[in-house]
Write a protein that holds these residues in place. Structure first.
Motif, short mmCIF file in Angstrom:
data_model
loop_
_atom_site.label_atom_id
_atom_site.label_comp_id
_atom_site.label_asym_id
_atom_site.label_seq_id
_atom_site.Cartn_x
_atom_site.Cartn_y
_atom_site.Cartn_z
N TRP A 149 0.72 -1.19 -0.36
CA TRP A 149 -0.06 -0.05 0.04
C TRP A 149 0.73 1.22 0.00
CZ3 TRP A 149 -0.55 4.00 3.50
CH2 TRP A 149 -1.45 4.85 3.34
N ILE A 150 1.78 1.36 0.64
CA ILE A 150 2.84 2.34 0.60
C ILE A 150 3.38 2.73 -0.67
CG2 ILE A 150 4.86 3.26 1.79
CD1 ILE A 150 3.99 2.17 4.55
N ARG A 151 3.90 1.65 -1.07
CA ARG A 151 4.49 1.56 -2.48
C ARG A 151 3.46 2.41 -3.43
NH1 ARG A 151 6.89 -4.03 -1.93
NH2 ARG A 151 8.90 -3.40 -1.23
N THR A 152 2.12 2.28 -3.64
CA THR A 152 1.15 3.14 -4.29
C THR A 152 1.43 4.19 -4.15
OG1 THR A 152 -0.54 2.95 -2.90
CG2 THR A 152 -0.38 1.02 -4.08
N LEU A 153 1.99 4.65 -3.02
CA LEU A 153 2.04 6.13 -2.92
C LEU A 153 3.27 6.80 -3.81
CD1 LEU A 153 1.67 6.72 0.81
CD2 LEU A 153 -0.02 7.14 -0.85
N TYR A 154 4.25 6.08 -4.38
CA TYR A 154 5.42 6.29 -5.21
C TYR A 154 4.87 7.17 -6.64
CZ TYR A 154 8.37 3.79 -1.96
OH TYR A 154 9.15 3.19 -0.85
N LEU A 155 5.40 8.12 -6.94
CA LEU A 155 5.12 8.77 -8.35
C LEU A 155 6.33 8.70 -9.19
CD1 LEU A 155 2.73 11.62 -7.11
CD2 LEU A 155 1.99 9.16 -8.06
N PRO A 156 6.46 8.71 -10.42
CA PRO A 156 7.46 8.67 -11.08
C PRO A 156 7.91 10.34 -11.16
CG PRO A 156 5.53 8.43 -12.52
CD PRO A 156 4.92 8.19 -11.27
N ALA A 157 8.98 10.38 -11.38
CA ALA A 157 9.59 11.90 -11.36
C ALA A 157 9.29 12.70 -12.46
CB ALA A 157 11.12 11.72 -11.24
N LEU A 158 9.03 12.01 -13.78
CA LEU A 158 8.56 12.69 -14.86
C LEU A 158 7.61 13.62 -14.91
CD1 LEU A 158 9.40 13.18 -17.74
CD2 LEU A 158 7.73 11.29 -18.55
N PRO A 159 6.40 13.42 -14.24
CA PRO A 159 5.43 14.41 -14.27
C PRO A 159 5.77 15.78 -13.33
CG PRO A 159 4.72 12.10 -13.78
CD PRO A 159 5.82 12.21 -13.78
N HIS A 160 6.37 15.29 -12.31
CA HIS A 160 7.02 16.78 -11.60
C HIS A 160 8.04 17.52 -12.32
CE1 HIS A 160 4.48 15.19 -8.09
NE2 HIS A 160 4.85 16.46 -7.59
N GLU A 161 8.81 16.63 -13.14
CA GLU A 161 9.90 17.67 -13.86
C GLU A 161 9.33 18.21 -15.01
OE1 GLU A 161 12.33 14.47 -15.34
OE2 GLU A 161 13.62 13.94 -13.38
N ALA A 162 8.04 17.73 -15.58
CA ALA A 162 7.56 18.63 -16.63
C ALA A 162 6.55 19.75 -16.17
CB ALA A 162 6.41 17.66 -17.36
N VAL A 163 6.01 19.51 -15.00
CA VAL A 163 5.19 20.46 -14.13
C VAL A 163 6.04 21.41 -13.70
CG1 VAL A 163 3.66 21.18 -12.23
CG2 VAL A 163 3.19 19.07 -13.70
#
Length: 443
Positions: free
Chosen positions: A104-118
């Motif tokens: 469940w905790i791993r589901t909180l991981y987000l890839p870095a690409l969206p934040h890099e683009a934003v």
């Protein structure tokens, strides 16, 4: 002349012996005293310094930053969220967490690409917002540059009218006993109380009281204070009276009682302070008073009145800036955007080996974004006090976005110089030391 090679060139001393040795020595001492006197009316460059000189001072002033205090709650919430995610990630990496909870905790991981683009979008958003805010700030400064120019133009031409009237014996001298009220009728009719022209002038209808000129100097000196109060939603009759008195009254202390004897000026300023649009009302009174300058020809009156017309134009442009803030939907969207970005940034930085650094990293990024956004929201209102929520705070906390108090004091001092009652800028209302500085975010 040129000295020996490598020796500094010495400035030659003027010869003041034309009036005799004693007169020459006295004049030389006066010249040296004036030459050694240094006064920089614009100390901003000395205060700020260049980047290579002030970087350490700027770095040390971070804890006392007023902008940091304003964004502290937002920043604290962001660091708290980042610390929560860091704790969850550290718990997930331990050997004691159940597999179901770890997944469940791993589901909180987000890839870095969206934040890099934003992140690129946020950079463009802040750059655009900063440019728009600075444009408003600079336009406000240019409008006050026009106030300087037009008020100086009025008093400069008025001194010419006064000198021409004096050369033609058209000026009624002020009585020695200071009975200003006795001149109320001559101001309107251009005649002495007995109906005769003063000083043998041929045309009594063209005579002007000496107090006529002083009253105009007083109103011109009060105008920038009217404009400042109008743009800030203030009402301060005492400030108007003090500025008018200092700029036009004889060199006596205190000057306000002297002004109070000029009932026409006092009543005019009372009318102005009670009007819904103070500067516009004052300009209307000023235009009506300036009609008397037609004694020197219609061209002279037209030139003076053109400066008044430009002041009306400046007032309209200043009201446009004051009454047209950045659209609320745009400001709200930008605030929501950067908040969501900062709150979810720890989820994209899940690969940190040392999770202790995760809240610090997120806090640093959030500080840069939040502080920049806060500064843009402050300088987009150039006529206000961006860092003071309570107008009743002490004057040392009244740091202005644009130092309007200082501008008003400089204009009033210029008028006083033209009206032959010169006073320094610091003697005028609004010239406090802190207000000499442009918007300073450090306490």
């Amino acid at each position: 002349g040129a000295g020996p090679r490598g020796a500094p060139r010495r400035r030659s001393t003027p010869n003041f012996a034309l009036g005799g040795p004693e007169a020459g020595a006295e004049l030389r001492a006066q010249v040296e005293a004036v030459s050694l006197r240094r006064r920089d009316p614009y100390p901003y460059a000395e205060y700020y310094g260049s980047g290579s000189e002030s970087w350490f001072r700027n770095l040390c002033s971070i804890p006392s930053s007023r902008v940091l205090k304003r964004v502290s709650n937002h920043l604290f919430a962001t660091v708290l969220v980042a610390s929560t995610f860091a704790g969850l990630f550290a718990f997930e990496r331990s050997a004691f967490v159940p597999d179901s909870l770890s997944q469940w905790i791993r589901t909180l991981y987000l890839p870095a690409l969206p934040h890099e683009a934003v992140g690129s979008v946020i950079a463009l958003l802040l750059a655009f917002r900063t440019q728009q805010s600075y444009d408003r700030f600079w336009e406000g400064r240019m409008l006050w540059d026009g106030v300087f120019s037009e008020t100086r133009g009025i008093v400069r031409l008025l001194t010419c009218v006064e000198e021409e009237c004096r050369s033609k014996d058209l000026v009624i001298a002020t009585p020695g006993d200071g009975s200003w009220e006795a001149l109320a009728t001559p101001v309107m009719n251009g005649m002495t109380p007995n109906g005769a022209a003063p000083n043998g002038a041929k045309d009594a209808g063209k005579c002007i009281s000496e107090e006529y000129f002083n009253s105009i100097y007083a109103l011109v000196a009060a105008y920038p204070y009217c404009l400042k109060q109008h743009l800030r939603g203030e009402r301060n009759l005492g400030e108007l009276l003090e500025a008018a008195a200092l700029a036009s009254a004889p060199m006596v202390e205190p000057p306000v009682p002297v002004l109070c004897e000029r009932m026409d000026v006092v009543e005019s300023l009372k009318t102005v302070s009670e009007a819904s649009n103070m500067p516009l009302t004052l300009l209307g009174l000023l235009s009506r008073r300036l009609r008397k300058t037609t004694v020197c020809g219609d061209l002279m009156w037209w030139q003076i009145d053109s400066h008044v017309a430009h002041l009306v134009d400046i007032l309209s442009k200043a009201e446009r800036i004051k009454g047209t803030p950045v659209p609320l939907s745009y400001s709200r969207h930008a605030s929501r955007f950067v908040t969501v970005y900062a709150f979810t940034l720890p989820m994209a930085l899940n690969s940190f080996d040392n999770l202790v650094l995760l809240p610090l990293t997120v806090g640093f990024v959030a500080w840069v974004i939040f502080a920049t956004e806060e500064i843009t929201s402050i300088i987009e209102q150039p006529f206000g006090r961006g860092l003071v929520d309570d107008p009743d705070k002490p004057s040392r906390d009244q740091i202005e976005v644009l130092p309007l108090g200082r501008y008003c004091a400089e204009i009033a001092a210029d008028v006083a110089g033209f009206s032959k009652s010169p006073r320094g800028v610091t003697s005028m209302p609004g010239a406090e030391v802190n207000e000499q500085l442009l918007f300073d975010e450090a306490a």
